[in-house]
Scaffold this motif. Structure first.
Motif, mmCIF file in Angstrom:
data_model
loop_
_atom_site.group_PDB
_atom_site.id
_atom_site.type_symbol
_atom_site.label_atom_id
_atom_site.label_comp_id
_atom_site.label_asym_id
_atom_site.label_seq_id
_atom_site.Cartn_x
_atom_site.Cartn_y
_atom_site.Cartn_z
ATOM 1 N N GLY A 1 43.041 7.210 -20.437
ATOM 2 C CA GLY A 1 42.061 8.303 -20.480
ATOM 3 C C GLY A 1 42.388 9.395 -19.481
ATOM 4 N N ASN A 2 41.334 10.053 -18.978
ATOM 5 C CA ASN A 2 41.504 11.153 -18.017
ATOM 6 C C ASN A 2 42.377 10.747 -16.838
ATOM 7 O OD1 ASN A 2 39.900 13.092 -19.303
ATOM 8 N ND2 ASN A 2 38.046 12.060 -18.606
ATOM 9 N N MET A 3 42.164 9.543 -16.333
ATOM 10 C CA MET A 3 42.910 9.064 -15.169
ATOM 11 C C MET A 3 44.185 8.338 -15.602
ATOM 12 S SD MET A 3 41.107 9.932 -12.481
ATOM 13 C CE MET A 3 41.646 8.889 -11.139
ATOM 14 N N PHE B 1 48.849 1.260 -24.210
ATOM 15 C CA PHE B 1 47.850 0.992 -25.249
ATOM 16 C C PHE B 1 46.511 1.615 -24.872
ATOM 17 C CE2 PHE B 1 44.209 -1.381 -26.851
ATOM 18 C CZ PHE B 1 44.403 -1.192 -28.212
ATOM 19 N N ASP B 2 45.843 2.215 -25.868
ATOM 20 C CA ASP B 2 44.467 2.716 -25.724
ATOM 21 C C ASP B 2 43.843 2.649 -27.110
ATOM 22 O OD1 ASP B 2 42.942 4.840 -23.519
ATOM 23 O OD2 ASP B 2 42.209 4.811 -25.580
ATOM 24 N N LEU B 3 42.519 2.527 -27.155
ATOM 25 C CA LEU B 3 41.831 2.518 -28.451
ATOM 26 C C LEU B 3 41.875 3.900 -29.102
ATOM 27 C CD1 LEU B 3 38.609 0.459 -27.597
ATOM 28 C CD2 LEU B 3 40.646 -0.347 -28.812
ATOM 29 N N MET C 1 43.282 0.813 -16.574
ATOM 30 C CA MET C 1 42.435 1.887 -16.034
ATOM 31 C C MET C 1 41.340 2.131 -17.067
ATOM 32 S SD MET C 1 41.987 3.519 -13.378
ATOM 33 C CE MET C 1 41.610 4.984 -12.464
ATOM 34 N N LEU C 2 40.282 1.321 -16.973
ATOM 35 C CA LEU C 2 39.261 1.242 -18.032
ATOM 36 C C LEU C 2 37.884 1.651 -17.519
ATOM 37 C CD1 LEU C 2 40.681 -2.114 -19.385
ATOM 38 C CD2 LEU C 2 40.590 0.037 -20.684
ATOM 39 N N PRO C 3 36.944 1.933 -18.442
ATOM 40 C CA PRO C 3 35.652 2.503 -18.029
ATOM 41 C C PRO C 3 34.749 1.615 -17.175
ATOM 42 C CG PRO C 3 36.063 2.939 -20.353
ATOM 43 C CD PRO C 3 37.120 1.977 -19.897
ATOM 44 N N VAL D 1 39.099 -7.095 -21.967
ATOM 45 C CA VAL D 1 40.533 -6.806 -22.181
ATOM 46 C C VAL D 1 41.392 -7.906 -21.534
ATOM 47 C CG1 VAL D 1 42.406 -5.224 -21.527
ATOM 48 C CG2 VAL D 1 40.301 -4.314 -22.538
ATOM 49 N N THR E 1 37.252 1.354 -11.626
ATOM 50 C CA THR E 1 36.166 1.118 -10.678
ATOM 51 C C THR E 1 35.159 0.219 -11.379
ATOM 52 O OG1 THR E 1 36.446 3.312 -9.738
ATOM 53 C CG2 THR E 1 34.369 2.188 -9.265
ATOM 54 N N GLY F 1 40.295 9.880 -5.406
ATOM 55 C CA GLY F 1 41.032 11.023 -5.958
ATOM 56 C C GLY F 1 40.685 11.116 -7.424
ATOM 57 N N GLY F 2 40.578 12.322 -7.938
ATOM 58 C CA GLY F 2 40.168 12.507 -9.330
ATOM 59 C C GLY F 2 41.353 12.727 -10.259
ATOM 60 N N LEU G 1 29.878 10.253 -12.506
ATOM 61 C CA LEU G 1 30.769 9.239 -11.909
ATOM 62 C C LEU G 1 30.223 8.779 -10.560
ATOM 63 C CD1 LEU G 1 34.297 10.621 -12.856
ATOM 64 C CD2 LEU G 1 33.189 8.568 -13.738
ATOM 65 N N LYS H 1 27.581 6.345 -11.367
ATOM 66 C CA LYS H 1 28.174 5.051 -11.747
ATOM 67 C C LYS H 1 28.500 4.232 -10.484
ATOM 68 C CE LYS H 1 32.350 2.850 -13.346
ATOM 69 N NZ LYS H 1 33.719 2.884 -13.832
HETATM 70 P P1 NAD Z 1 38.071 7.794 -19.551
HETATM 71 O O1 NAD Z 1 36.863 7.472 -20.318
HETATM 72 O O2 NAD Z 1 38.663 9.166 -19.616
HETATM 73 O O3 NAD Z 1 39.246 6.769 -19.955
HETATM 74 C C1 NAD Z 1 39.050 5.429 -20.275
HETATM 75 C C2 NAD Z 1 40.012 5.098 -21.412
HETATM 76 O O4 NAD Z 1 39.894 3.698 -21.717
HETATM 77 C C3 NAD Z 1 39.699 5.857 -22.702
HETATM 78 O O5 NAD Z 1 40.876 6.540 -23.144
HETATM 79 C C4 NAD Z 1 39.270 4.768 -23.669
HETATM 80 O O6 NAD Z 1 39.663 5.024 -25.020
HETATM 81 C C5 NAD Z 1 39.990 3.564 -23.115
HETATM 82 N N1 NAD Z 1 39.420 2.275 -23.526
HETATM 83 C C6 NAD Z 1 38.125 1.920 -23.565
HETATM 84 N N2 NAD Z 1 38.011 0.639 -23.989
HETATM 85 C C7 NAD Z 1 39.277 0.202 -24.211
HETATM 86 C C8 NAD Z 1 39.807 -1.022 -24.639
HETATM 87 N N3 NAD Z 1 39.031 -2.061 -24.940
HETATM 88 N N4 NAD Z 1 41.156 -1.129 -24.778
HETATM 89 C C9 NAD Z 1 41.954 -0.076 -24.476
HETATM 90 N N5 NAD Z 1 41.502 1.113 -24.054
HETATM 91 C C10 NAD Z 1 40.174 1.247 -23.928
HETATM 92 O O7 NAD Z 1 37.755 7.401 -18.034
HETATM 93 P P2 NAD Z 1 38.551 7.852 -16.710
HETATM 94 O O8 NAD Z 1 37.915 9.072 -16.149
HETATM 95 O O9 NAD Z 1 39.998 7.818 -16.978
HETATM 96 O O10 NAD Z 1 38.143 6.653 -15.738
HETATM 97 C C11 NAD Z 1 38.779 5.384 -15.781
HETATM 98 C C12 NAD Z 1 38.354 4.582 -14.572
HETATM 99 O O11 NAD Z 1 38.713 5.286 -13.378
HETATM 100 C C13 NAD Z 1 36.831 4.349 -14.485
HETATM 101 O O12 NAD Z 1 36.621 3.025 -14.059
HETATM 102 C C14 NAD Z 1 36.385 5.391 -13.471
HETATM 103 O O13 NAD Z 1 35.200 4.998 -12.798
HETATM 104 C C15 NAD Z 1 37.569 5.420 -12.536
HETATM 105 N N6 NAD Z 1 37.709 6.668 -11.770
HETATM 106 C C16 NAD Z 1 37.613 7.883 -12.392
HETATM 107 C C17 NAD Z 1 37.753 9.048 -11.655
HETATM 108 C C18 NAD Z 1 37.668 10.411 -12.322
HETATM 109 O O14 NAD Z 1 37.623 11.426 -11.599
HETATM 110 N N7 NAD Z 1 37.675 10.499 -13.639
HETATM 111 C C19 NAD Z 1 38.001 8.987 -10.275
HETATM 112 C C20 NAD Z 1 38.120 7.741 -9.652
HETATM 113 C C21 NAD Z 1 37.974 6.588 -10.418
#
Ligand code: NAD
Length: 289
Positions: free
Chosen positions: A9-11, A29-31, A63-65, A73, A93, A120-121, A240, A243
């Motif tokens: 995802g984003n991270m 791999f990602d969904l 790196m999952l939600p 997973v 996280t 860090g974002g 976030l 969360k």
């Molecule tokens: P996001 O929602 O952008 O990405 C999560 C990815 O996981 C998505 O692409 C989603 O399709 C995938 N996913 C969900 N279920 C899945 C599964 N069963 N199998 C495979 N893939 C699956 O979230 P993000 O912003 O990348 O954040 C990820 C983690 O990093 C979170 O735990 C978040 O708290 C933490 N985090 C985020 C930030 C930020 O600034 N975005 C900063 C620090 C920590």
């Protein structure tokens, strides 16, 4: 090294790309098909099944939600599917209890595993400048460290399993409290007729010194340049922060730690996010004053 990366995802998208740049063979791999396509264009090999992506690898990074998804997973697609010698790194996280539970399950299947949440974002994820706080045995940390260095600027061994998540939520609870305190003091100074810039100049060099005031000033046009100067766009989203505060409150309850200010901060962010402000930077909480 052959590394599977789950959660692009984003991270995770930028982190996986940085592992490719560091010379690793990344099996992603990602969904989401869109996330898979981006990973492919960044040099990852993509898979339609996580359990197939982890076959034959030396390491798995996730790196999952949230904790529920991390647990499902690991239980469904990683533990018992990746070779027992593979080291496992969860950078999501999640709650401390789930982190410990998943690591215990991985260890009983012969894996070394760490919880390695980040500070860090998205910009730091893309730029390879994340800070990793890592929980796990000395051996697991030693194996994970080089992989994490390919995605970050600092890798710190916090302690045993779950210590990375503990460090992360305690830090962010403190950050929420200092941001609210800073917002309160700045607004009160202004209401009492003091120029907020003067307040910044004085307090940032006095005992009110803190990161939220000095490095992330929440009032537009005052102090250092920050998301406040961009209408609270970008930065660290309120949703976030909320969360992380919910995870902190769960951990406080479980451990019996008294958190009167942490719980007040969580309630204020809960209310602020509930009014449609989840996408704004967390310093926008100053608007409620
Ligand atoms: P996001 O929602 O952008 O990405 C999560 C990815 O996981 C998505 O692409 C989603 O399709 C995938 N996913 C969900 N279920 C899945 C599964 N069963 N199998 C495979 N893939 C699956 O979230 P993000 O912003 O990348 O954040 C990820 C983690 O990093 C979170 O735990 C978040 O708290 C933490 N985090 C985020 C930030 C930020 O600034 N975005 C900063 C620090 C920590």
């Amino acid at each position: 090294m052959k590394i599977a990366f789950i959660g692009l995802g984003n991270m995770g998208g930028g982190m996986a790309a940085n592992l490719v740049k560091a010379g690793h063979d990344v099996r992603a791999f990602d969904l989401s098909e869109e996330a898979q396509a981006t990973a492919k264009s960044n040099g990852c090999e993509t898979f339609t099944d996580a359990a197939v992506a982890v076959e034959d690898v030396e390491a798995v990074v996730t790196m999952l939600p949230n904790g529920q998804i991390v647990k499902s997973v690991y239980e469904g697609s990683v533990i018992g599917k990746a070779p027992a010698g593979a080291v496992l790194l969860d950078c999501s996280t999640i709650d401390v209890a789930t982190a410990k539970e998943v690591i215990a399950a991985a260890e009983s299947a012969g894996h070394d595993m760490v919880d390695a949440p980040v500070s860090g974002g998205i910009a730091a994820a893309n730029g390879g400048t994340l800070t990793f706080m890592v929980g796990g045995t000395q051996k697991a940390f030693a194996r994970a460290e080089d992989i994490l260095k390919g995605m970050g600027k600092a890798v710190i061994h916090a302690g045993d399993a779950g210590a990375g998540q503990t460090a992360k939520i305690c830090n962010n609870m403190l950050l929420a409290i200092t941001m609210i305190g800073t917002s309160e003091a700045m607004t009160m100074a202004e209401k009492l007729g003091l120029d907020p810039q003067k307040f910044y100049e004085i307090s940032s060099q006095s005992s009110g010194y803190n990161w939220s005031l000095n490095a992330y000033t929440p009032m537009p046009g005052v102090g250092v340049e920050s998301p406040a100067d961009k209408d609270y766009q970008g930065g660290f989203a309120t949703a976030l922060m909320l969360k992380d505060l919910r995870l902190a409150m769960a951990a406080a309850e479980e451990s019996g730690a008294p958190v009167p200010l942490g719980s007040r901060a969580a309630a204020l962010y809960e209310d602020f996010a509930g009014k449609g402000n989840g996408a704004l930077d967390f310093s926008a909480i100053i608007k409620t004053y």
